[in-house]
Design a protein around this motif. Structure first.
Motif, PDB file in Angstrom:
ATOM      1  N   ASP A  14      22.240   4.430  -9.035  1.00  0.00           N
ATOM      2  CA  ASP A  14      20.897   4.023  -8.613  1.00  0.00           C
ATOM      3  C   ASP A  14      20.029   3.662  -9.816  1.00  0.00           C
ATOM      4  O   ASP A  14      19.278   2.692  -9.781  1.00  0.00           O
ATOM      5  N   ALA A  15      20.127   4.441 -10.882  1.00  0.00           N
ATOM      6  CA  ALA A  15      19.349   4.164 -12.092  1.00  0.00           C
ATOM      7  C   ALA A  15      19.764   2.827 -12.698  1.00  0.00           C
ATOM      8  O   ALA A  15      18.918   2.050 -13.166  1.00  0.00           O
ATOM      9  N   LEU A  16      21.061   2.525 -12.675  1.00  0.00           N
ATOM     10  CA  LEU A  16      21.544   1.263 -13.244  1.00  0.00           C
ATOM     11  C   LEU A  16      21.200   0.069 -12.354  1.00  0.00           C
ATOM     12  O   LEU A  16      21.084  -1.053 -12.847  1.00  0.00           O
ATOM     13  N   ARG A  17      21.040   0.302 -11.078  1.00  0.00           N
ATOM     14  CA  ARG A  17      20.596  -0.779 -10.185  1.00  0.00           C
ATOM     15  C   ARG A  17      19.116  -1.084 -10.421  1.00  0.00           C
ATOM     16  O   ARG A  17      18.681  -2.211 -10.247  1.00  0.00           O
ATOM     17  N   ALA A  18      18.356  -0.070 -10.805  1.00  0.00           N
ATOM     18  CA  ALA A  18      16.913  -0.240 -11.003  1.00  0.00           C
ATOM     19  C   ALA A  18      16.593  -1.015 -12.282  1.00  0.00           C
ATOM     20  O   ALA A  18      15.732  -1.895 -12.272  1.00  0.00           O
ATOM     21  N   PRO A  20      18.337  -1.976 -16.625  1.00  0.00           N
ATOM     22  CA  PRO A  20      19.341  -1.737 -17.665  1.00  0.00           C
ATOM     23  C   PRO A  20      18.957  -0.510 -18.502  1.00  0.00           C
ATOM     24  O   PRO A  20      17.767  -0.237 -18.703  1.00  0.00           O
ATOM     25  N   ALA A  21      19.971   0.219 -18.975  1.00  0.00           N
ATOM     26  CA  ALA A  21      19.701   1.418 -19.762  1.00  0.00           C
ATOM     27  C   ALA A  21      20.867   1.724 -20.695  1.00  0.00           C
ATOM     28  O   ALA A  21      22.013   1.369 -20.418  1.00  0.00           O
ATOM     29  N   THR A  22      20.550   2.410 -21.784  1.00  0.00           N
ATOM     30  CA  THR A  22      21.565   2.868 -22.733  1.00  0.00           C
ATOM     31  C   THR A  22      22.031   4.261 -22.320  1.00  0.00           C
ATOM     32  O   THR A  22      21.355   4.935 -21.526  1.00  0.00           O
ATOM     33  N   PRO A  23      23.154   4.722 -22.861  1.00  0.00           N
ATOM     34  CA  PRO A  23      23.611   6.080 -22.542  1.00  0.00           C
ATOM     35  C   PRO A  23      22.565   7.147 -22.884  1.00  0.00           C
ATOM     36  O   PRO A  23      22.393   8.101 -22.128  1.00  0.00           O
ATOM     37  N   SER A  24      21.851   6.995 -23.989  1.00  0.00           N
ATOM     38  CA  SER A  24      20.836   7.988 -24.354  1.00  0.00           C
ATOM     39  C   SER A  24      19.683   8.006 -23.360  1.00  0.00           C
ATOM     40  O   SER A  24      19.184   9.077 -22.993  1.00  0.00           O
ATOM     41  N   GLU A  25      19.259   6.837 -22.915  1.00  0.00           N
ATOM     42  CA  GLU A  25      18.182   6.764 -21.931  1.00  0.00           C
ATOM     43  C   GLU A  25      18.615   7.406 -20.617  1.00  0.00           C
ATOM     44  O   GLU A  25      17.857   8.166 -20.006  1.00  0.00           O
ATOM     45  N   LEU A  26      19.838   7.109 -20.201  1.00  0.00           N
ATOM     46  CA  LEU A  26      20.359   7.692 -18.962  1.00  0.00           C
ATOM     47  C   LEU A  26      20.555   9.199 -19.097  1.00  0.00           C
ATOM     48  O   LEU A  26      20.309   9.949 -18.156  1.00  0.00           O
ATOM     49  N   ALA A  27      20.984   9.635 -20.273  1.00  0.00           N
ATOM     50  CA  ALA A  27      21.179  11.063 -20.520  1.00  0.00           C
ATOM     51  C   ALA A  27      19.865  11.813 -20.375  1.00  0.00           C
ATOM     52  O   ALA A  27      19.813  12.885 -19.749  1.00  0.00           O
ATOM     53  N   ASN A  28      18.789  11.255 -20.915  1.00  0.00           N
ATOM     54  CA  ASN A  28      17.475  11.891 -20.777  1.00  0.00           C
ATOM     55  C   ASN A  28      17.018  11.914 -19.329  1.00  0.00           C
ATOM     56  O   ASN A  28      16.469  12.902 -18.855  1.00  0.00           O
ATOM     57  N   GLN A  29      17.254  10.840 -18.629  1.00  0.00           N
ATOM     58  CA  GLN A  29      16.821  10.715 -17.238  1.00  0.00           C
ATOM     59  C   GLN A  29      17.593  11.654 -16.315  1.00  0.00           C
ATOM     60  O   GLN A  29      17.032  12.215 -15.380  1.00  0.00           O
ATOM     61  N   LEU A  30      18.896  11.829 -16.582  1.00  0.00           N
ATOM     62  CA  LEU A  30      19.757  12.598 -15.679  1.00  0.00           C
ATOM     63  C   LEU A  30      20.106  13.991 -16.203  1.00  0.00           C
ATOM     64  O   LEU A  30      20.897  14.704 -15.598  1.00  0.00           O
TER      65      LEU A  30
END
Length: 96
Positions: A14-18, A20-30
């Motif tokens: 869902d985050a990637l559909r919303a 683009p993001a890097t692994p670090s950005e996704l790591a912080n978010q999730l």
């Protein structure tokens, strides 16, 4: 479905559909590590395979020499294979 009932991979997709993001950005978010995100992204890419969606990856790039022809795009390289610099950007993922 409540957010608490969704799996990590569902929340990642869902985050990637919303956006683009890097692994670090996704790591912080999730609330994960960047390396755990990379492992989950590999599984998410198989999940969207065969659907009308696709996982797109902007490759990591060396900030010093511009090298971007890494063997494994879904990875966190620690150094550039061309100039050996450790100044390498993270890949960026999105689902479209």
């Amino acid at each position: 479905m409540r957010e608490a009932d969704r799996t990590t991979r569902q929340r990642l997709a869902d985050a990637l559909r919303a956006e683009p993001a890097t692994p670090s950005e996704l790591a912080n978010q999730l609330d994960l590590t960047p390396h755990a995100v990379v492992g989950h992204v590999e599984h998410v890419s198989r999940s969207v395979d065969g659907t009308d969606e696709q996982l797109l990856v902007a490759p990591p790039t060396c900030r010093d020499c511009g090298f971007d022809d890494f063997d494994d795009l879904v990875n966190l390289p620690s150094r550039c294979p061309s100039c050996k610099s450790e100044s390498v950007t993270e890949p960026t993922f999105t689902i479209e």
